[in-house]
Structure formats: structure tokens, C-alpha cells
Design an enzyme around this catalytic site. Structure first.
Site, PDB file in Angstrom:
ATOM      1  N   HIS B  14       2.015 -11.472   9.583  1.00 53.89           N
ATOM      2  CA  HIS B  14       1.385 -10.476   8.716  1.00 53.89           C
ATOM      3  C   HIS B  14      -0.097 -10.266   9.003  1.00 53.89           C
ATOM      4  O   HIS B  14      -0.717 -11.029   9.738  1.00 53.89           O
ATOM      5  CB  HIS B  14       1.609 -10.802   7.232  1.00 53.89           C
ATOM      6  CG  HIS B  14       0.827 -11.961   6.669  1.00 53.89           C
ATOM      7  ND1 HIS B  14       1.414 -13.134   6.291  1.00 53.89           N
ATOM      8  CD2 HIS B  14      -0.493 -12.110   6.385  1.00 53.89           C
ATOM      9  CE1 HIS B  14       0.493 -13.953   5.798  1.00 53.89           C
ATOM     10  NE2 HIS B  14      -0.683 -13.358   5.843  1.00 53.89           N
ATOM     11  N   ARG B  18      -7.968  -6.495   1.982  1.00 51.34           N
ATOM     12  CA  ARG B  18      -8.272  -6.443   0.549  1.00 51.34           C
ATOM     13  C   ARG B  18      -8.242  -4.993   0.070  1.00 51.34           C
ATOM     14  O   ARG B  18      -8.689  -4.102   0.802  1.00 51.34           O
ATOM     15  CB  ARG B  18      -9.657  -7.049   0.296  1.00 51.34           C
ATOM     16  CG  ARG B  18      -9.732  -8.528   0.622  1.00 51.34           C
ATOM     17  CD  ARG B  18     -11.163  -9.055   0.506  1.00 51.34           C
ATOM     18  NE  ARG B  18     -11.221 -10.482   0.790  1.00 51.34           N
ATOM     19  CZ  ARG B  18     -11.335 -11.006   2.005  1.00 51.34           C
ATOM     20  NH1 ARG B  18     -11.421 -10.217   3.069  1.00 51.34           N
ATOM     21  NH2 ARG B  18     -11.368 -12.324   2.172  1.00 51.34           N
ATOM     22  N   GLU B  77      -0.062  -7.682   4.035  1.00 47.56           N
ATOM     23  CA  GLU B  77      -0.431  -8.339   2.779  1.00 47.56           C
ATOM     24  C   GLU B  77      -1.658  -7.640   2.197  1.00 47.56           C
ATOM     25  O   GLU B  77      -2.680  -7.513   2.874  1.00 47.56           O
ATOM     26  CB  GLU B  77      -0.750  -9.823   3.036  1.00 47.56           C
ATOM     27  CG  GLU B  77      -1.208 -10.571   1.784  1.00 47.56           C
ATOM     28  CD  GLU B  77      -1.636 -12.018   2.071  1.00 47.56           C
ATOM     29  OE1 GLU B  77      -1.664 -12.425   3.253  1.00 47.56           O
ATOM     30  OE2 GLU B  77      -1.954 -12.734   1.109  1.00 47.56           O
ATOM     31  N   ASN B  81      -8.373  -8.486  -5.742  1.00 45.72           N
ATOM     32  CA  ASN B  81      -9.215  -9.336  -6.586  1.00 45.72           C
ATOM     33  C   ASN B  81      -9.354  -8.634  -7.923  1.00 45.72           C
ATOM     34  O   ASN B  81      -9.903  -7.521  -7.996  1.00 45.72           O
ATOM     35  CB  ASN B  81     -10.563  -9.572  -5.900  1.00 45.72           C
ATOM     36  CG  ASN B  81     -10.423 -10.461  -4.677  1.00 45.72           C
ATOM     37  OD1 ASN B  81      -9.870 -11.555  -4.750  1.00 45.72           O
ATOM     38  ND2 ASN B  81     -10.875  -9.970  -3.529  1.00 45.72           N
ATOM     39  N   LYS B 136      -9.471  14.271  22.434  1.00 47.28           N
ATOM     40  CA  LYS B 136      -8.672  14.297  23.662  1.00 47.28           C
ATOM     41  C   LYS B 136      -7.267  13.726  23.479  1.00 47.28           C
ATOM     42  O   LYS B 136      -6.330  14.134  24.143  1.00 47.28           O
ATOM     43  CB  LYS B 136      -9.380  13.474  24.745  1.00 47.28           C
ATOM     44  CG  LYS B 136     -10.570  14.191  25.366  1.00 47.28           C
ATOM     45  CD  LYS B 136     -11.159  13.348  26.489  1.00 47.28           C
ATOM     46  CE  LYS B 136     -12.571  13.790  26.831  1.00 47.28           C
ATOM     47  NZ  LYS B 136     -13.313  12.792  27.587  1.00 47.28           N
ATOM     48  N   GLU B 152      -3.727   4.007  12.548  1.00 45.55           N
ATOM     49  CA  GLU B 152      -3.372   4.823  13.711  1.00 45.55           C
ATOM     50  C   GLU B 152      -1.906   5.215  13.592  1.00 45.55           C
ATOM     51  O   GLU B 152      -1.061   4.389  13.206  1.00 45.55           O
ATOM     52  CB  GLU B 152      -3.613   4.007  14.993  1.00 45.55           C
ATOM     53  CG  GLU B 152      -3.464   4.822  16.260  1.00 45.55           C
ATOM     54  CD  GLU B 152      -3.763   4.005  17.532  1.00 45.55           C
ATOM     55  OE1 GLU B 152      -3.955   2.776  17.416  1.00 45.55           O
ATOM     56  OE2 GLU B 152      -3.780   4.610  18.617  1.00 45.55           O
TER      57      GLU B 152
END
Lengths: 160, 160
Positions: B14, B18, B77, B81, B136, B152
Site C-alpha cells: 500500500h 493524509r 491508505e 487526523n 506533449k 496520473e
């Protein structure tokens, strides 16, 4: 079954991190973690290295490795901006776990035996952020890659 | 065959990032990207969300999903917080692509048809860093997740 037909083909293909010195990083990811180099893409001012665990793939041709670069999950892309490895003023990359620059946390490698894997890392001189014996979470560890990125070492089989 | 017997069991399990607001991020990763929520781990001051593409797994029990959390590749993951989602002083997380804090670059999702996937993202209001028509590299795109992390979008099949 996929959540929607439109996303049926989607895969979590790769994670990209920047590295200061590809020689050092490739030695770490190949020799210590055991990943295979699938592909190298050299551009004028940077080079991309694609790695993955390729345990069944010893017989893969270069073309098959290249094709698997975008076709599978679990690929790690290392970006080397040329020159950082010998630049005395290069400050190093942020691990993502301290301010400023907090955001990214870590990558994680599943292993069959965390204790045994960590004993081997220790012998190979790998730096630890957290040994299995440190803190409360005895079943996991955190090692550091050559740039200081955190790598969690987790057991593949969980006692539920 | 693995590079060494000692690393034969290793998997790139993984990647952790955050997130400010898990409601917003879960909507993005589940509904827009099509990932499944494998597991939620709530602690006193943070909560962890594990997601993965689980196209064959509609019939997985909660226990099987939980077990697959550490046993497979391609897991994301998200760490929340508690409190960041409603803290007016929270500055947001660094994407890793600008100073200070440069290091981590992006995650990548493989799709069968980049153009089509991006048309759908556009309709769903997703922010783009780079549309396929920009620059490009016409065969790839970069979208932004709700925290500004780069994702991406790459084609699974490469014309070699």
C-alpha cells in the site's frame, strides 16, 4: 464486479517518489527489497525507473516487462532529476512526515515474517524508524529508504 | 522466481497519504475512481481507511476484505487526523510537488481509455492538472484528488 462499468478497467498502477541517487536507490529496492526493474526511461534532464515485485516473471522478455509497467498494480516509479546525486547544495527530499511538506506518509511492503525480514534488514545495514520491538505495534516495523522515505513492513497474514 | 528466497513473499502492498476530510476523499476514491473500501480502523485521534480496486470482489465478506488489506498489492491508505476537516486554521497537506516538501510525486491509475475516462472525470467536476490535450504527452493526464495530490491517468496498454 466493478462499482461502475466506467471504472471496470481501473487499477492502482504505481506510486512515484523522487530519489537523489538512483544507484543507491536501485541497490536498495532491488537487492534489499527484492524488486525487479521493469523499465528505464531516460529524458534529457531526468530518468524514470519502474520497479515491481515480479516473482513469477523471471522469464519475462524486456518487452513484456515494459508492457507490464502500466498494466499491473504494485509498481514503484523512482524519478531521478539529473545532478542531485552530486550536488553539494541539494537539500534532499521531504519524507512527507514532517512540516513543512507533510502529506504523503509511506509505502508498505507485505512480508511473510516481519521479525525475520527485519533481522535481514538489520544485517544489511538498513535504517529503522521503528523496529518491531519499539512501541506498541509489535507486528509491524518502519524502515527508511536511502532518501528517508518511510517504508512500513507489514505481515501478509493478519490474525483476526 | 523471486530475486532471493528471502524476499519471495514480499509485495508492494500500500501507499499512505493524509487527507483533510474523509467524507470528501472517500466520495472521490469510491465514486469517481471506483475503489472499494476494504477496511476502516478508528483510533482515538485518527482513522485509517484502506481502499483498493476490487473488481472481482463484490462477494467478499467483511473478513475477507479485512484480510486482503495486507495480503494484496494496489491498496491505498488514507489517514484522517481527526479535526482537520473543520479546522479553519488547517493549511492543507503538501502534494509533494512543490517546495518546501518536494519528494513524493503522485499515484497513478491505469485505465483502458484515457480520453473516455477524462471526459467522465470532467463531467464529474474533477480538477485537472493536465488534460490529455495539454502539453506533449497526449496519452496521459493528471487529475487532482480533493487534497491536491496528483493522480496520473495512464493507459493500461502501451503501443510499443
Amino acid at each position: 464486479m466493478p462499482r461502475t462499468t466506467e471504472t471496470a478497467s481501473f487499477k492502482f498502477n504505481h506510486t512515484m517518489i523522487r530519489v537523489k541517487d538512483p544507484k543507491v536507490s536501485l541497490a536498495f529496492y532491488q537487492d534489499i527489497l527484492g524488486m525487479d526493474l521493469l523499465s528505464v526511461k531516460e529524458f534529457s534532464d531526468f530518468t524514470l525507473y519502474f520497479l515491481a515485485f515480479n516473482h513469477d516473471g523471471r522469464g519475462l522478455s524486456a518487452e513484456e516487462k515494459e508492457k507490464s509497467r502500466f498494466a499491473r498494480e504494485g509498481v514503484l516509479e523512482l524519478t531521478h532529476n539529473h545532478g542531485t546525486e552530486s550536488d553539494p547544495n541539494f537539500q534532499g527530499y521531504a519524507s512527507g512526515n514532517t512540516e513543512p511538506g507533510k502529506g504523503f506518509g509511506h509505502i508498505a511492503i507485505t512480508v511473510d515474517d516481519v521479525e525475520k525480514a527485519c533481522e535481514r534488514f538489520e544485517k544489511l545495514g538498513v535504517q529503522f524508524k521503528k523496529r518491531p520491538s519499539d512501541g506498541k505495534m509489535r507486528h509491524i516495523a518502519f524502515i527508511l529508504d536511502p532518501d528517508g522515505y518511510w517504508i512500513e513492513i507489514v505481515p501478509g497474514v493478519l490474525d483476526l
